[in-house]
Design a protein around this motif. Structure first.
Motif, PDB file in Angstrom:
ATOM      1  N   MET A 124       0.845  -1.171   0.000  1.00 29.22           N
ATOM      2  CA  MET A 124       0.000   0.000   0.000  1.00 29.22           C
ATOM      3  C   MET A 124       0.899   1.246   0.000  1.00 29.22           C
ATOM      4  SD  MET A 124      -2.984   0.978   2.642  1.00 29.22           S
ATOM      5  CE  MET A 124      -2.391   2.009   3.928  1.00 29.22           C
ATOM      6  N   LEU A 125       0.614   2.197  -0.869  1.00 29.33           N
ATOM      7  CA  LEU A 125       1.371   3.444  -0.941  1.00 29.33           C
ATOM      8  C   LEU A 125       0.690   4.500  -0.081  1.00 29.33           C
ATOM      9  CD1 LEU A 125       2.164   3.593  -4.770  1.00 29.33           C
ATOM     10  CD2 LEU A 125       3.663   2.871  -2.920  1.00 29.33           C
ATOM     11  N   VAL A 126       1.519   5.242   0.684  1.00 29.28           N
ATOM     12  CA  VAL A 126       1.017   6.304   1.548  1.00 29.28           C
ATOM     13  C   VAL A 126       1.847   7.556   1.232  1.00 29.28           C
ATOM     14  CG1 VAL A 126       0.754   7.065   3.943  1.00 29.28           C
ATOM     15  CG2 VAL A 126       0.405   4.660   3.353  1.00 29.28           C
ATOM     16  N   GLU A 127       1.170   8.695   1.157  1.00 29.93           N
ATOM     17  CA  GLU A 127       1.884   9.934   0.866  1.00 29.93           C
ATOM     18  C   GLU A 127       2.665  10.405   2.093  1.00 29.93           C
ATOM     19  OE1 GLU A 127       1.075  14.480  -0.740  1.00 29.93           O
ATOM     20  OE2 GLU A 127      -0.567  13.042  -0.696  1.00 29.93           O
ATOM     21  N   LYS A 128       3.916  10.790   1.880  1.00 31.25           N
ATOM     22  CA  LYS A 128       4.781  11.305   2.940  1.00 31.25           C
ATOM     23  C   LYS A 128       5.397  12.617   2.453  1.00 31.25           C
ATOM     24  CE  LYS A 128       4.672   7.702   5.748  1.00 31.25           C
ATOM     25  NZ  LYS A 128       4.283   7.763   7.130  1.00 31.25           N
ATOM     26  N   ASN A 129       5.872  13.426   3.380  1.00 34.91           N
ATOM     27  CA  ASN A 129       6.560  14.642   2.963  1.00 34.91           C
ATOM     28  C   ASN A 129       7.961  14.263   2.481  1.00 34.91           C
ATOM     29  OD1 ASN A 129       8.363  14.548   5.192  1.00 34.91           O
ATOM     30  ND2 ASN A 129       6.939  15.697   6.465  1.00 34.91           N
ATOM     31  N   LEU A 130       8.663  15.224   1.894  1.00 34.03           N
ATOM     32  CA  LEU A 130       9.965  14.947   1.294  1.00 34.03           C
ATOM     33  C   LEU A 130      10.959  14.374   2.300  1.00 34.03           C
ATOM     34  CD1 LEU A 130      11.960  15.111  -1.066  1.00 34.03           C
ATOM     35  CD2 LEU A 130      12.405  17.477  -0.398  1.00 34.03           C
ATOM     36  N   LYS A 131      11.012  14.958   3.477  1.00 36.91           N
ATOM     37  CA  LYS A 131      11.973  14.500   4.485  1.00 36.91           C
ATOM     38  C   LYS A 131      11.727  13.035   4.851  1.00 36.91           C
ATOM     39  CE  LYS A 131      13.760  15.546   9.067  1.00 36.91           C
ATOM     40  NZ  LYS A 131      13.671  16.390  10.243  1.00 36.91           N
ATOM     41  N   GLU A 132      10.492  12.703   5.095  1.00 36.02           N
ATOM     42  CA  GLU A 132      10.169  11.308   5.458  1.00 36.02           C
ATOM     43  C   GLU A 132      10.443  10.370   4.292  1.00 36.02           C
ATOM     44  OE1 GLU A 132       6.603  11.626   8.698  1.00 36.02           O
ATOM     45  OE2 GLU A 132       6.115  12.173   6.624  1.00 36.02           O
ATOM     46  N   ALA A 133      10.138  10.805   3.079  1.00 30.20           N
ATOM     47  CA  ALA A 133      10.375   9.959   1.914  1.00 30.20           C
ATOM     48  C   ALA A 133      11.866   9.688   1.744  1.00 30.20           C
ATOM     49  CB  ALA A 133       9.804  10.617   0.666  1.00 30.20           C
TER      50      ALA A 133
END
Length: 113
Positions: free
Chosen positions: A1-10
């Motif tokens: 499952m894909l979940v949206e994260k901010n750039l830092k977390e990604a």
């Protein structure tokens, strides 16, 4: 499952070796998805990182020597100017009439009638 994260977390996920997919929307509304590894590994990408400067004592010493050599004593400059002006003598006035014109020059009299 894909979940949206901010750039830092990604990026944290990517650094840990987990796959990260980048998704962006074009101006025409189209969407494009691409693995972050493909984006980061493109040869035309250049990554600049701000690192703390390392002090180089040889460089600092050379700069200090150059700035000290460029400093001139103001009094020394004034003294040199005065000495130069004292050694300059004005050119002698050429012989002539009381108005300082040479005798062989016309005073404009040939135009008078």
């Amino acid at each position: 499952m894909l979940v949206e994260k901010n750039l830092k977390e990604a990026l944290e996920y990517y650094i840990k070796g987990k796959p990260v997919t980048a998704l962006w929307i074009g101006e025409d509304g189209s969407m494009k998805a691409m693995p972050l590894s493909d984006i980061l590994n493109q040869p035309e990408n250049h990554f600049l990182v701000d690192v703390p400067a390392v002090v180089n004592p040889d460089f600092e010493q050379a700069v200090q020597e150059m700035t000290e050599a460029d400093q001139v004593d103001l009094e020394e400059i004034i003294r040199a100017v005065h000495e130069t002006q004292e050694s300059i003598t004005p050119p002698p006035r050429e012989a002539g009439g009381k108005d300082g014109r040479r005798n062989d020059r016309s005073s404009g009299g040939q135009y008078r009638r």
